[in-house]
Design a protein around this motif. Structure first.
Motif, PDB file in Angstrom:
ATOM      1  N   ASP A 151     -10.342  14.403   0.279  1.00 28.89           N
ATOM      2  CA  ASP A 151      -9.472  13.463   0.983  1.00 28.89           C
ATOM      3  C   ASP A 151     -10.079  12.065   1.025  1.00 28.89           C
ATOM      4  OD1 ASP A 151      -7.637  15.487   1.377  1.00 28.89           O
ATOM      5  OD2 ASP A 151      -8.134  15.784   3.493  1.00 28.89           O
ATOM      6  N   ASP A 152     -11.385  11.985   1.199  1.00 29.89           N
ATOM      7  CA  ASP A 152     -12.059  10.681   1.175  1.00 29.89           C
ATOM      8  C   ASP A 152     -11.874  10.001  -0.181  1.00 29.89           C
ATOM      9  OD1 ASP A 152     -12.914  10.959   3.785  1.00 29.89           O
ATOM     10  OD2 ASP A 152     -14.978  11.499   3.246  1.00 29.89           O
ATOM     11  N   ALA A 153     -11.973  10.770  -1.251  1.00 32.04           N
ATOM     12  CA  ALA A 153     -11.809  10.215  -2.601  1.00 32.04           C
ATOM     13  C   ALA A 153     -10.377   9.709  -2.799  1.00 32.04           C
ATOM     14  CB  ALA A 153     -12.168  11.260  -3.645  1.00 32.04           C
ATOM     15  N   LEU A 154      -9.393  10.481  -2.340  1.00 33.27           N
ATOM     16  CA  LEU A 154      -8.000  10.030  -2.449  1.00 33.27           C
ATOM     17  C   LEU A 154      -7.793   8.763  -1.635  1.00 33.27           C
ATOM     18  CD1 LEU A 154      -5.038  10.097  -3.205  1.00 33.27           C
ATOM     19  CD2 LEU A 154      -4.688  11.875  -1.473  1.00 33.27           C
ATOM     20  N   TRP A 155      -8.344   8.723  -0.424  1.00 36.59           N
ATOM     21  CA  TRP A 155      -8.183   7.524   0.405  1.00 36.59           C
ATOM     22  C   TRP A 155      -8.812   6.315  -0.268  1.00 36.59           C
ATOM     23  CZ3 TRP A 155      -4.847   6.363   3.881  1.00 36.59           C
ATOM     24  CH2 TRP A 155      -4.996   5.170   4.594  1.00 36.59           C
ATOM     25  N   ASP A 156      -9.962   6.483  -0.905  1.00 34.20           N
ATOM     26  CA  ASP A 156     -10.604   5.375  -1.623  1.00 34.20           C
ATOM     27  C   ASP A 156      -9.724   4.892  -2.777  1.00 34.20           C
ATOM     28  OD1 ASP A 156     -12.768   5.446   0.090  1.00 34.20           O
ATOM     29  OD2 ASP A 156     -14.058   6.574  -1.303  1.00 34.20           O
ATOM     30  N   ARG A 157      -9.142   5.830  -3.532  1.00 32.37           N
ATOM     31  CA  ARG A 157      -8.243   5.453  -4.632  1.00 32.37           C
ATOM     32  C   ARG A 157      -7.004   4.743  -4.084  1.00 32.37           C
ATOM     33  NH1 ARG A 157      -9.671  10.647  -6.151  1.00 32.37           N
ATOM     34  NH2 ARG A 157      -7.599  11.496  -5.641  1.00 32.37           N
ATOM     35  N   TYR A 158      -6.501   5.227  -2.969  1.00 30.02           N
ATOM     36  CA  TYR A 158      -5.324   4.631  -2.352  1.00 30.02           C
ATOM     37  C   TYR A 158      -5.606   3.199  -1.874  1.00 30.02           C
ATOM     38  CZ  TYR A 158      -1.585   3.865   1.028  1.00 30.02           C
ATOM     39  OH  TYR A 158      -0.543   3.334   1.736  1.00 30.02           O
ATOM     40  N   ARG A 159      -6.749   3.000  -1.229  1.00 28.96           N
ATOM     41  CA  ARG A 159      -7.125   1.647  -0.788  1.00 28.96           C
ATOM     42  C   ARG A 159      -7.273   0.707  -1.980  1.00 28.96           C
ATOM     43  NH1 ARG A 159     -12.152   2.244   2.819  1.00 28.96           N
ATOM     44  NH2 ARG A 159     -12.710   0.718   1.273  1.00 28.96           N
ATOM     45  N   ASN A 160      -7.910   1.189  -3.048  1.00 32.15           N
ATOM     46  CA  ASN A 160      -8.058   0.397  -4.259  1.00 32.15           C
ATOM     47  C   ASN A 160      -6.678   0.036  -4.828  1.00 32.15           C
ATOM     48  OD1 ASN A 160      -9.523  -0.758  -6.544  1.00 32.15           O
ATOM     49  ND2 ASN A 160      -8.748   1.016  -7.677  1.00 32.15           N
ATOM     50  N   PHE A 161      -5.789   1.021  -4.868  1.00 33.86           N
ATOM     51  CA  PHE A 161      -4.422   0.789  -5.336  1.00 33.86           C
ATOM     52  C   PHE A 161      -3.738  -0.286  -4.482  1.00 33.86           C
ATOM     53  CE2 PHE A 161      -0.133   2.198  -3.896  1.00 33.86           C
ATOM     54  CZ  PHE A 161       0.597   1.666  -4.954  1.00 33.86           C
ATOM     55  N   GLN A 201       4.877   0.166  -8.818  1.00 24.13           N
ATOM     56  CA  GLN A 201       4.842   1.383  -9.619  1.00 24.13           C
ATOM     57  C   GLN A 201       3.934   1.210 -10.831  1.00 24.13           C
ATOM     58  OE1 GLN A 201       6.430   4.625  -9.139  1.00 24.13           O
ATOM     59  NE2 GLN A 201       4.765   4.918 -10.604  1.00 24.13           N
ATOM     60  N   ARG A 202       3.995   0.048 -11.477  1.00 29.34           N
ATOM     61  CA  ARG A 202       3.120  -0.198 -12.640  1.00 29.34           C
ATOM     62  C   ARG A 202       1.642  -0.140 -12.228  1.00 29.34           C
ATOM     63  NH1 ARG A 202       7.226  -3.923 -13.729  1.00 29.34           N
ATOM     64  NH2 ARG A 202       5.995  -5.641 -12.878  1.00 29.34           N
ATOM     65  N   VAL A 203       1.320  -0.707 -11.076  1.00 26.62           N
ATOM     66  CA  VAL A 203      -0.053  -0.636 -10.576  1.00 26.62           C
ATOM     67  C   VAL A 203      -0.418   0.811 -10.263  1.00 26.62           C
ATOM     68  CG1 VAL A 203      -1.624  -1.352  -8.734  1.00 26.62           C
ATOM     69  CG2 VAL A 203      -0.016  -3.006  -9.710  1.00 26.62           C
ATOM     70  N   ALA A 204       0.487   1.538  -9.647  1.00 23.38           N
ATOM     71  CA  ALA A 204       0.237   2.952  -9.321  1.00 23.38           C
ATOM     72  C   ALA A 204      -0.041   3.748 -10.592  1.00 23.38           C
ATOM     73  CB  ALA A 204       1.418   3.543  -8.568  1.00 23.38           C
ATOM     74  N   ASN A 205       0.674   3.453 -11.670  1.00 28.32           N
ATOM     75  CA  ASN A 205       0.457   4.174 -12.931  1.00 28.32           C
ATOM     76  C   ASN A 205      -0.956   3.952 -13.460  1.00 28.32           C
ATOM     77  OD1 ASN A 205       3.071   5.147 -12.855  1.00 28.32           O
ATOM     78  ND2 ASN A 205       3.855   3.609 -14.277  1.00 28.32           N
ATOM     79  N   ALA A 234       0.820  -1.204   0.000  1.00 31.91           N
ATOM     80  CA  ALA A 234       0.000   0.000   0.000  1.00 31.91           C
ATOM     81  C   ALA A 234       0.856   1.258   0.000  1.00 31.91           C
ATOM     82  CB  ALA A 234      -0.934   0.000   1.202  1.00 31.91           C
ATOM     83  N   PHE A 235       1.928   1.252   0.787  1.00 33.58           N
ATOM     84  CA  PHE A 235       2.792   2.428   0.841  1.00 33.58           C
ATOM     85  C   PHE A 235       3.735   2.502  -0.341  1.00 33.58           C
ATOM     86  CE2 PHE A 235       1.938   2.691   5.495  1.00 33.58           C
ATOM     87  CZ  PHE A 235       1.331   3.928   5.427  1.00 33.58           C
ATOM     88  N   CYS A 236       4.091   1.378  -0.902  1.00 33.84           N
ATOM     89  CA  CYS A 236       5.000   1.402  -2.039  1.00 33.84           C
ATOM     90  C   CYS A 236       4.204   1.831  -3.235  1.00 33.84           C
ATOM     91  CB  CYS A 236       5.618   0.040  -2.281  1.00 33.84           C
ATOM     92  SG  CYS A 236       6.850  -0.431  -1.092  1.00 33.84           S
ATOM     93  N   ALA A 237       4.211   2.412  -1.405  1.00 37.67           N
ATOM     94  CA  ALA A 237       3.585   2.610  -1.433  1.00 37.67           C
ATOM     95  C   ALA A 237       3.169   3.388  -1.765  1.00 37.67           C
ATOM     96  CB  ALA A 237       2.548   1.867  -1.847  1.00 37.67           C
TER      97      ALA A 237
END
Length: 102
Positions: free
Chosen positions: A83-93, A47-51, A8-11
């Motif tokens: 911030d909620d939207a970013l957290w949702d995207r981050y959890r999905n990532f 990183q590929r997933v993050a992209n 998650a952190f690699c996040a």
């Protein structure tokens, strides 16, 4: 749990690939972390997933969390829609990276 946090952190919505200079923020942060599971191959995969899952701006924010994880906790506890939207995207990532890069 530690592996999930590493991933998650690699996040983090599909986006065009960022320019090369910006496209490795998560990978660099992952490699710079002191986690033993942060191998070159795993960090490259993350990183590929993050992209695919995060905007360039999201990646910049998330990469900072490697140095100061408390920032992630502050965002998680925030009550703003942005911030909620970013957290949702981050959890999905994180979930995608765990499934793909494990």
């Amino acid at each position: 749990m530690k592996k999930f946090l590493l991933i998650a952190f690699c996040a983090t919505s599909m986006v065009a690939v960022a320019p090369v200079a910006d496209a490795v923020q998560i990978k660099r942060a992952c490699l710079a972390s002191d986690r033993s599971a942060a191998t070159r191959d795993r960090c490259s995969c993350i990183q590929r997933v993050a992209n695919q899952a995060l905007t360039r701006s999201d990646q910049k924010t998330v990469a900072k969390w490697f140095r100061d994880p408390h920032q992630a906790q502050e965002l998680k506890m925030s009550k703003t829609q942005r911030d909620d939207a970013l957290w949702d995207r981050y959890r999905n990532f994180g979930q995608m990276a765990q499934a793909i890069c494990n």
